[in-house]
Scaffold this motif. Structure first.
Motif, PDB file in Angstrom:
ATOM      1  N   ASP A  80      19.864  31.206  30.006  1.00  0.00           N
ATOM      2  CA  ASP A  80      20.668  30.802  28.851  1.00  0.00           C
ATOM      3  C   ASP A  80      20.637  29.279  28.792  1.00  0.00           C
ATOM      4  OD1 ASP A  80      23.226  29.861  27.497  1.00  0.00           O
ATOM      5  OD2 ASP A  80      23.301  32.028  27.102  1.00  0.00           O
ATOM      6  N   GLN A  81      20.343  28.713  27.622  1.00  0.00           N
ATOM      7  CA  GLN A  81      20.201  27.259  27.536  1.00  0.00           C
ATOM      8  C   GLN A  81      21.526  26.522  27.700  1.00  0.00           C
ATOM      9  OE1 GLN A  81      18.421  26.321  23.769  1.00  0.00           O
ATOM     10  NE2 GLN A  81      20.374  26.170  22.712  1.00  0.00           N
ATOM     11  N   ASP A  82      22.662  27.194  27.462  1.00  0.00           N
ATOM     12  CA  ASP A  82      23.960  26.532  27.595  1.00  0.00           C
ATOM     13  C   ASP A  82      24.546  26.700  28.994  1.00  0.00           C
ATOM     14  OD1 ASP A  82      23.847  25.767  24.883  1.00  0.00           O
ATOM     15  OD2 ASP A  82      24.649  27.712  24.269  1.00  0.00           O
ATOM     16  N   THR A  83      24.522  27.913  29.533  1.00  0.00           N
ATOM     17  CA  THR A  83      25.154  28.191  30.826  1.00  0.00           C
ATOM     18  C   THR A  83      24.171  28.112  31.995  1.00  0.00           C
ATOM     19  OG1 THR A  83      24.755  30.571  30.698  1.00  0.00           O
ATOM     20  CG2 THR A  83      26.801  29.737  29.696  1.00  0.00           C
ATOM     21  N   HIS A  84      22.874  28.103  31.711  1.00  0.00           N
ATOM     22  CA  HIS A  84      21.804  28.092  32.726  1.00  0.00           C
ATOM     23  C   HIS A  84      21.843  29.331  33.620  1.00  0.00           C
ATOM     24  CE1 HIS A  84      20.719  24.072  31.506  1.00  0.00           C
ATOM     25  NE2 HIS A  84      21.994  23.726  31.591  1.00  0.00           N
ATOM     26  N   GLN A  85      22.474  30.404  33.152  1.00  0.00           N
ATOM     27  CA  GLN A  85      22.520  31.669  33.876  1.00  0.00           C
ATOM     28  C   GLN A  85      21.288  32.502  33.517  1.00  0.00           C
ATOM     29  OE1 GLN A  85      24.847  32.585  36.228  1.00  0.00           O
ATOM     30  NE2 GLN A  85      25.391  30.425  35.960  1.00  0.00           N
ATOM     31  N   PRO A  86      20.771  33.279  34.473  1.00  0.00           N
ATOM     32  CA  PRO A  86      19.614  34.130  34.162  1.00  0.00           C
ATOM     33  C   PRO A  86      19.978  35.198  33.138  1.00  0.00           C
ATOM     34  CG  PRO A  86      20.452  34.599  36.369  1.00  0.00           C
ATOM     35  CD  PRO A  86      21.214  33.422  35.859  1.00  0.00           C
ATOM     36  N   LEU A  87      19.005  35.539  32.303  1.00  0.00           N
ATOM     37  CA  LEU A  87      19.222  36.546  31.258  1.00  0.00           C
ATOM     38  C   LEU A  87      18.386  37.779  31.576  1.00  0.00           C
ATOM     39  CD1 LEU A  87      19.016  34.259  28.094  1.00  0.00           C
ATOM     40  CD2 LEU A  87      21.070  35.201  29.165  1.00  0.00           C
ATOM     41  N   ASP A  88      19.066  38.923  31.737  1.00  0.00           N
ATOM     42  CA  ASP A  88      18.322  40.163  31.965  1.00  0.00           C
ATOM     43  C   ASP A  88      18.169  40.910  30.651  1.00  0.00           C
ATOM     44  OD1 ASP A  88      20.969  40.926  31.709  1.00  0.00           O
ATOM     45  OD2 ASP A  88      20.766  42.593  33.106  1.00  0.00           O
ATOM     46  N   GLY A  89      17.148  41.732  30.570  1.00  0.00           N
ATOM     47  CA  GLY A  89      16.911  42.535  29.378  1.00  0.00           C
ATOM     48  C   GLY A  89      16.262  41.790  28.231  1.00  0.00           C
ATOM     49  N   VAL A  90      15.738  40.593  28.474  1.00  0.00           N
ATOM     50  CA  VAL A  90      15.021  39.853  27.432  1.00  0.00           C
ATOM     51  C   VAL A  90      13.621  40.450  27.323  1.00  0.00           C
ATOM     52  CG1 VAL A  90      14.076  37.607  26.755  1.00  0.00           C
ATOM     53  CG2 VAL A  90      16.334  37.746  27.836  1.00  0.00           C
ATOM     54  N   THR A  91      13.176  40.722  26.111  1.00  0.00           N
ATOM     55  CA  THR A  91      11.833  41.249  25.892  1.00  0.00           C
ATOM     56  C   THR A  91      10.843  40.096  25.896  1.00  0.00           C
ATOM     57  OG1 THR A  91      12.726  43.044  24.557  1.00  0.00           O
ATOM     58  CG2 THR A  91      10.373  42.609  24.357  1.00  0.00           C
ATOM     59  N   VAL A  92       9.826  40.204  26.748  1.00  0.00           N
ATOM     60  CA  VAL A  92       8.779  39.188  26.840  1.00  0.00           C
ATOM     61  C   VAL A  92       7.479  39.850  26.403  1.00  0.00           C
ATOM     62  CG1 VAL A  92       7.571  37.574  28.346  1.00  0.00           C
ATOM     63  CG2 VAL A  92       9.977  38.135  28.795  1.00  0.00           C
ATOM     64  N   VAL A  93       6.829  39.262  25.386  1.00  0.00           N
ATOM     65  CA  VAL A  93       5.587  39.811  24.850  1.00  0.00           C
ATOM     66  C   VAL A  93       4.505  38.740  24.939  1.00  0.00           C
ATOM     67  CG1 VAL A  93       4.435  40.819  22.850  1.00  0.00           C
ATOM     68  CG2 VAL A  93       6.865  41.263  23.232  1.00  0.00           C
ATOM     69  N   ALA A  94       3.404  39.062  25.618  1.00  0.00           N
ATOM     70  CA  ALA A  94       2.253  38.171  25.703  1.00  0.00           C
ATOM     71  C   ALA A  94       1.161  38.721  24.798  1.00  0.00           C
ATOM     72  CB  ALA A  94       1.755  38.064  27.134  1.00  0.00           C
TER      73      ALA A  94
ATOM     74  N   ALA B 105       3.960  43.850  27.044  1.00  0.00           N
ATOM     75  CA  ALA B 105       5.384  43.520  27.015  1.00  0.00           C
ATOM     76  C   ALA B 105       6.084  43.990  28.280  1.00  0.00           C
ATOM     77  CB  ALA B 105       6.031  44.157  25.794  1.00  0.00           C
ATOM     78  N   ILE B 106       7.197  43.322  28.576  1.00  0.00           N
ATOM     79  CA  ILE B 106       8.024  43.652  29.740  1.00  0.00           C
ATOM     80  C   ILE B 106       9.425  43.127  29.484  1.00  0.00           C
ATOM     81  CG2 ILE B 106       7.545  41.546  31.050  1.00  0.00           C
ATOM     82  CD1 ILE B 106       7.268  43.368  33.539  1.00  0.00           C
ATOM     83  N   LEU B 107      10.410  43.663  30.212  1.00  0.00           N
ATOM     84  CA  LEU B 107      11.784  43.170  30.154  1.00  0.00           C
ATOM     85  C   LEU B 107      12.077  42.343  31.391  1.00  0.00           C
ATOM     86  CD1 LEU B 107      13.682  46.378  28.968  1.00  0.00           C
ATOM     87  CD2 LEU B 107      13.034  44.400  27.588  1.00  0.00           C
ATOM     88  N   THR B 108      12.917  41.316  31.245  1.00  0.00           N
ATOM     89  CA  THR B 108      13.317  40.531  32.407  1.00  0.00           C
ATOM     90  C   THR B 108      14.285  41.339  33.264  1.00  0.00           C
ATOM     91  OG1 THR B 108      15.109  39.496  31.147  1.00  0.00           O
ATOM     92  CG2 THR B 108      13.014  38.312  31.243  1.00  0.00           C
ATOM     93  N   ASP B 109      14.284  41.057  34.580  1.00  0.00           N
ATOM     94  CA  ASP B 109      15.173  41.769  35.496  1.00  0.00           C
ATOM     95  C   ASP B 109      16.535  41.073  35.566  1.00  0.00           C
ATOM     96  OD1 ASP B 109      14.785  39.515  37.114  1.00  0.00           O
ATOM     97  OD2 ASP B 109      13.497  40.546  38.540  1.00  0.00           O
ATOM     98  N   ALA B 110      17.390  41.490  36.499  1.00  0.00           N
ATOM     99  CA  ALA B 110      18.741  40.941  36.625  1.00  0.00           C
ATOM    100  C   ALA B 110      18.733  39.453  36.976  1.00  0.00           C
ATOM    101  CB  ALA B 110      19.522  41.722  37.676  1.00  0.00           C
ATOM    102  N   LYS B 111      17.640  38.964  37.554  1.00  0.00           N
ATOM    103  CA  LYS B 111      17.525  37.545  37.893  1.00  0.00           C
ATOM    104  C   LYS B 111      16.863  36.749  36.778  1.00  0.00           C
ATOM    105  CE  LYS B 111      17.176  38.479  42.826  1.00  0.00           C
ATOM    106  NZ  LYS B 111      16.316  38.364  44.012  1.00  0.00           N
ATOM    107  N   GLY B 112      16.579  37.415  35.640  1.00  0.00           N
ATOM    108  CA  GLY B 112      15.928  36.752  34.518  1.00  0.00           C
ATOM    109  C   GLY B 112      14.440  36.567  34.713  1.00  0.00           C
ATOM    110  N   GLN B 113      13.867  37.237  35.700  1.00  0.00           N
ATOM    111  CA  GLN B 113      12.458  37.053  36.010  1.00  0.00           C
ATOM    112  C   GLN B 113      11.596  38.154  35.400  1.00  0.00           C
ATOM    113  OE1 GLN B 113      12.616  36.964  40.286  1.00  0.00           O
ATOM    114  NE2 GLN B 113      13.247  34.818  40.333  1.00  0.00           N
ATOM    115  N   TYR B 114      10.348  37.803  35.146  1.00  0.00           N
ATOM    116  CA  TYR B 114       9.371  38.757  34.627  1.00  0.00           C
ATOM    117  C   TYR B 114       8.010  38.400  35.198  1.00  0.00           C
ATOM    118  CZ  TYR B 114       7.491  35.146  31.625  1.00  0.00           C
ATOM    119  OH  TYR B 114       6.888  34.001  31.177  1.00  0.00           O
ATOM    120  N   GLU B 115       7.092  39.370  35.159  1.00  0.00           N
ATOM    121  CA  GLU B 115       5.716  39.119  35.583  1.00  0.00           C
ATOM    122  C   GLU B 115       4.788  40.084  34.862  1.00  0.00           C
ATOM    123  OE1 GLU B 115       3.098  38.322  39.598  1.00  0.00           O
ATOM    124  OE2 GLU B 115       5.077  39.236  39.795  1.00  0.00           O
ATOM    125  N   LEU B 116       3.794  39.515  34.206  1.00  0.00           N
ATOM    126  CA  LEU B 116       2.767  40.291  33.511  1.00  0.00           C
ATOM    127  C   LEU B 116       1.461  40.096  34.266  1.00  0.00           C
ATOM    128  CD1 LEU B 116       3.752  39.154  29.928  1.00  0.00           C
ATOM    129  CD2 LEU B 116       4.018  41.449  30.831  1.00  0.00           C
TER     130      LEU B 116
END
Length: 154
Positions: free
Chosen positions: A41-55, A63-74
């Motif tokens: 999150d750009q305001d709180t700097h907290q990781p965001l889970d469930g964000v859809t990432v599409v390459a 596509a993939i969803l971010t995990d609870a730590k806001g991380q993803y890997e394609l």
């Protein structure tokens, strides 16, 4: 069957030794790479889970969803240029990345807070085994095809 060259050397064992000594990794070099990163999150700097990432790249979208730590890997992305998009509610941002052979590229993102609630949709039925609405792929075999198929002789 072994053969001899003009110098009287056996070439079959020599060829076998040369092939075994040649590193297999030189023949089967990887032709893919990966994109990974973290979404916060750009305001709180907290990781965001469930964000859809599409390459989006040379062979379409992955596509993939971010995990609870806001991380993803394609992984297994074909070498080339990619447009990496991040979606959360009505918010979407884009970054570009270039995937190189056997390399992992980091693409991090900062998303603004999404004021609206995220809607969850539950699917209760299974998808049909055959796509009845699509006629994109099909084969018609006629008598000419059957007559021209090579047959192994006994």
């Amino acid at each position: 069957m072994t053969g001899y060259n003009s110098y009287g050397w056996r070439w079959t064992p020599t060829l076998l030794v040369a092939l075994l000594a040649f590193p297999i990794s030189a023949v089967a070099s990887p032709t893919s790479g990966a994109i990974f990163g973290r979404v916060i999150d750009q305001d709180t700097h907290q990781p965001l889970d469930g964000v859809t990432v599409v390459a989006s790249g040379p062979q379409g979208d992955q596509a993939i969803l971010t995990d609870a730590k806001g991380q993803y890997e394609l992984r297994g992305l074909v070498i080339g240029d990619y447009l990496v998009r991040f979606f959360r509610g009505a918010v979407a941002i884009e970054h570009s990345a270039t995937v190189l052979m056997d390399q992992t590229v980091r693409v991090n993102a900062r998303l603004p807070s999404a004021p609206e609630a995220v809607q969850t949709i539950a699917v209760t039925q299974r998808a049909p085994a055959i796509d009845v609405g699509s006629t994109r792929v099909g084969v018609t075999l006629n008598r000419d095809f059957a007559a021209n198929v090579p047959m192994a002789s006994a």
